[in-house]
Design a protein around this motif. Sequence first.
Motif, PDB file in Angstrom:
ATOM      1  N   PRO A 130       0.815  -1.212   0.000  1.00 29.38           N
ATOM      2  CA  PRO A 130       0.000   0.000   0.000  1.00 29.38           C
ATOM      3  C   PRO A 130       0.855   1.271   0.000  1.00 29.38           C
ATOM      4  CG  PRO A 130      -0.343  -1.274   2.016  1.00 29.38           C
ATOM      5  CD  PRO A 130       0.593  -2.039   1.163  1.00 29.38           C
ATOM      6  N   ILE A 131       2.061   1.193   0.571  1.00 29.29           N
ATOM      7  CA  ILE A 131       2.967   2.351   0.536  1.00 29.29           C
ATOM      8  C   ILE A 131       3.391   2.622  -0.906  1.00 29.29           C
ATOM      9  CG2 ILE A 131       5.178   3.255   1.337  1.00 29.29           C
ATOM     10  CD1 ILE A 131       3.230   2.981   3.608  1.00 29.29           C
ATOM     11  N   GLY A 132       3.665   1.557  -1.657  1.00 28.30           N
ATOM     12  CA  GLY A 132       4.010   1.711  -3.067  1.00 28.30           C
ATOM     13  C   GLY A 132       2.862   2.302  -3.858  1.00 28.30           C
ATOM     14  N   ALA A 133       1.639   1.868  -3.557  1.00 28.80           N
ATOM     15  CA  ALA A 133       0.464   2.409  -4.243  1.00 28.80           C
ATOM     16  C   ALA A 133       0.299   3.899  -3.947  1.00 28.80           C
ATOM     17  CB  ALA A 133      -0.786   1.647  -3.833  1.00 28.80           C
ATOM     18  N   LEU A 134       0.503   4.257  -2.694  1.00 30.19           N
ATOM     19  CA  LEU A 134       0.391   5.673  -2.325  1.00 30.19           C
ATOM     20  C   LEU A 134       1.482   6.502  -2.996  1.00 30.19           C
ATOM     21  CD1 LEU A 134      -1.057   7.791  -0.616  1.00 30.19           C
ATOM     22  CD2 LEU A 134       0.547   7.275   1.221  1.00 30.19           C
ATOM     23  N   ALA A 135       2.703   5.977  -3.016  1.00 31.48           N
ATOM     24  CA  ALA A 135       3.806   6.699  -3.654  1.00 31.48           C
ATOM     25  C   ALA A 135       3.544   6.883  -5.150  1.00 31.48           C
ATOM     26  CB  ALA A 135       5.117   5.954  -3.426  1.00 31.48           C
ATOM     27  N   SER A 149      -2.530   8.101 -14.904  1.00 37.38           N
ATOM     28  CA  SER A 149      -1.945   8.706 -13.707  1.00 37.38           C
ATOM     29  C   SER A 149      -2.653   8.312 -12.425  1.00 37.38           C
ATOM     30  CB  SER A 149      -1.972  10.234 -13.824  1.00 37.38           C
ATOM     31  OG  SER A 149      -1.187  10.664 -14.895  1.00 37.38           O
ATOM     32  N   LEU A 150      -3.977   8.267 -12.451  1.00 36.99           N
ATOM     33  CA  LEU A 150      -4.735   8.082 -11.221  1.00 36.99           C
ATOM     34  C   LEU A 150      -5.252   6.656 -10.998  1.00 36.99           C
ATOM     35  CD1 LEU A 150      -6.759  11.405 -11.353  1.00 36.99           C
ATOM     36  CD2 LEU A 150      -4.611  10.941 -10.155  1.00 36.99           C
ATOM     37  N   VAL A 151      -5.175   5.807 -12.027  1.00 39.57           N
ATOM     38  CA  VAL A 151      -5.644   4.433 -11.868  1.00 39.57           C
ATOM     39  C   VAL A 151      -4.504   3.436 -12.078  1.00 39.57           C
ATOM     40  CG1 VAL A 151      -7.226   2.683 -12.746  1.00 39.57           C
ATOM     41  CG2 VAL A 151      -7.997   5.042 -12.544  1.00 39.57           C
ATOM     42  N   LEU A 152      -3.859   3.503 -13.231  1.00 35.06           N
ATOM     43  CA  LEU A 152      -2.847   2.504 -13.554  1.00 35.06           C
ATOM     44  C   LEU A 152      -1.584   2.640 -12.703  1.00 35.06           C
ATOM     45  CD1 LEU A 152      -3.199   2.339 -17.434  1.00 35.06           C
ATOM     46  CD2 LEU A 152      -4.170   0.825 -15.717  1.00 35.06           C
ATOM     47  N   MET A 153      -1.140   3.855 -12.458  1.00 34.96           N
ATOM     48  CA  MET A 153       0.069   4.049 -11.645  1.00 34.96           C
ATOM     49  C   MET A 153      -0.109   3.488 -10.232  1.00 34.96           C
ATOM     50  SD  MET A 153       2.728   5.952 -13.131  1.00 34.96           S
ATOM     51  CE  MET A 153       3.409   6.939 -11.848  1.00 34.96           C
ATOM     52  N   PRO A 154      -1.200   3.790  -9.518  1.00 35.80           N
ATOM     53  CA  PRO A 154      -1.357   3.188  -8.184  1.00 35.80           C
ATOM     54  C   PRO A 154      -1.463   1.666  -8.211  1.00 35.80           C
ATOM     55  CG  PRO A 154      -2.764   5.093  -8.373  1.00 35.80           C
ATOM     56  CD  PRO A 154      -2.202   4.837  -9.736  1.00 35.80           C
ATOM     57  N   ILE A 155      -2.082   1.106  -9.244  1.00 36.39           N
ATOM     58  CA  ILE A 155      -2.159  -0.350  -9.343  1.00 36.39           C
ATOM     59  C   ILE A 155      -0.758  -0.938  -9.501  1.00 36.39           C
ATOM     60  CG2 ILE A 155      -2.947  -2.262 -10.804  1.00 36.39           C
ATOM     61  CD1 ILE A 155      -5.514  -0.647 -11.274  1.00 36.39           C
ATOM     62  N   LEU A 156       0.058  -0.317 -10.357  1.00 42.16           N
ATOM     63  CA  LEU A 156       1.441  -0.784 -10.496  1.00 42.16           C
ATOM     64  C   LEU A 156       2.205  -0.637  -9.192  1.00 42.16           C
ATOM     65  CD1 LEU A 156       2.450   0.537 -14.029  1.00 42.16           C
ATOM     66  CD2 LEU A 156       2.076  -1.824 -13.317  1.00 42.16           C
ATOM     67  N   GLY A 157       1.990   0.455  -8.482  1.00 41.45           N
ATOM     68  CA  GLY A 157       2.643   0.645  -7.191  1.00 41.45           C
ATOM     69  C   GLY A 157       2.215  -0.403  -6.181  1.00 41.45           C
ATOM     70  N   LEU A 158       0.951  -0.764  -6.215  1.00 36.14           N
ATOM     71  CA  LEU A 158       0.449  -1.797  -5.307  1.00 36.14           C
ATOM     72  C   LEU A 158       1.080  -3.155  -5.607  1.00 36.14           C
ATOM     73  CD1 LEU A 158      -1.648  -2.379  -3.036  1.00 36.14           C
ATOM     74  CD2 LEU A 158      -3.231  -2.987  -4.858  1.00 36.14           C
ATOM     75  N   LEU A 159       1.199  -3.474  -6.883  1.00 38.67           N
ATOM     76  CA  LEU A 159       1.719  -4.776  -7.272  1.00 38.67           C
ATOM     77  C   LEU A 159       3.242  -4.876  -7.183  1.00 38.67           C
ATOM     78  CD1 LEU A 159      -0.547  -5.503 -10.358  1.00 38.67           C
ATOM     79  CD2 LEU A 159      -0.774  -6.390  -8.038  1.00 38.67           C
ATOM     80  N   PHE A 160       3.949  -3.815  -7.545  1.00 39.18           N
ATOM     81  CA  PHE A 160       5.405  -3.881  -7.637  1.00 39.18           C
ATOM     82  C   PHE A 160       6.124  -2.991  -6.635  1.00 39.18           C
ATOM     83  CE2 PHE A 160       3.890  -4.775 -12.013  1.00 39.18           C
ATOM     84  CZ  PHE A 160       4.281  -6.097 -12.059  1.00 39.18           C
ATOM     85  N   GLY A 161       5.414  -2.442  -5.660  1.00 39.09           N
ATOM     86  CA  GLY A 161       6.022  -1.535  -4.703  1.00 39.09           C
ATOM     87  C   GLY A 161       7.143  -2.164  -3.905  1.00 39.09           C
ATOM     88  N   ASN A 162       6.986  -3.414  -3.509  1.00 42.33           N
ATOM     89  CA  ASN A 162       8.031  -4.099  -2.743  1.00 42.33           C
ATOM     90  C   ASN A 162       9.297  -4.266  -3.554  1.00 42.33           C
ATOM     91  OD1 ASN A 162       6.480  -4.329  -0.450  1.00 42.33           O
ATOM     92  ND2 ASN A 162       5.658  -6.327  -1.040  1.00 42.33           N
TER      93      ASN A 162
END
Length: 78
Positions: free
Chosen positions: A5-10, A58-71
């Motif tokens: 979730p931190i990656g999604a927020l970032a 910017s507002l949908v795909l980027m957070p999804i990528l952050g959620l999946l690949f943030g770690n």
Amino acid sequence: MTYSPIGALAFLVLGFIELKIVQRTIYPVLRWRYEEAKVTASQGMNPARIMVLVKLQSLVLMPILGLLFGNRFGAMFG
């Protein structure tokens, strides 16, 4: 697979910054050229459609990528 979730927020913050930059720098130029081209009937795609795609990215795909690949991104930087 663990989600970040931190990656999604970032990535949401980065996407929001990207959106604001595009709205303030690129969109006005696209809009101006589109309006000039309407006079000669040679306009291409409406800039409003381009902005819808930028907002989606910017507002949908980027957070999804952050959620999946943030770690994975976090592991690269420390």
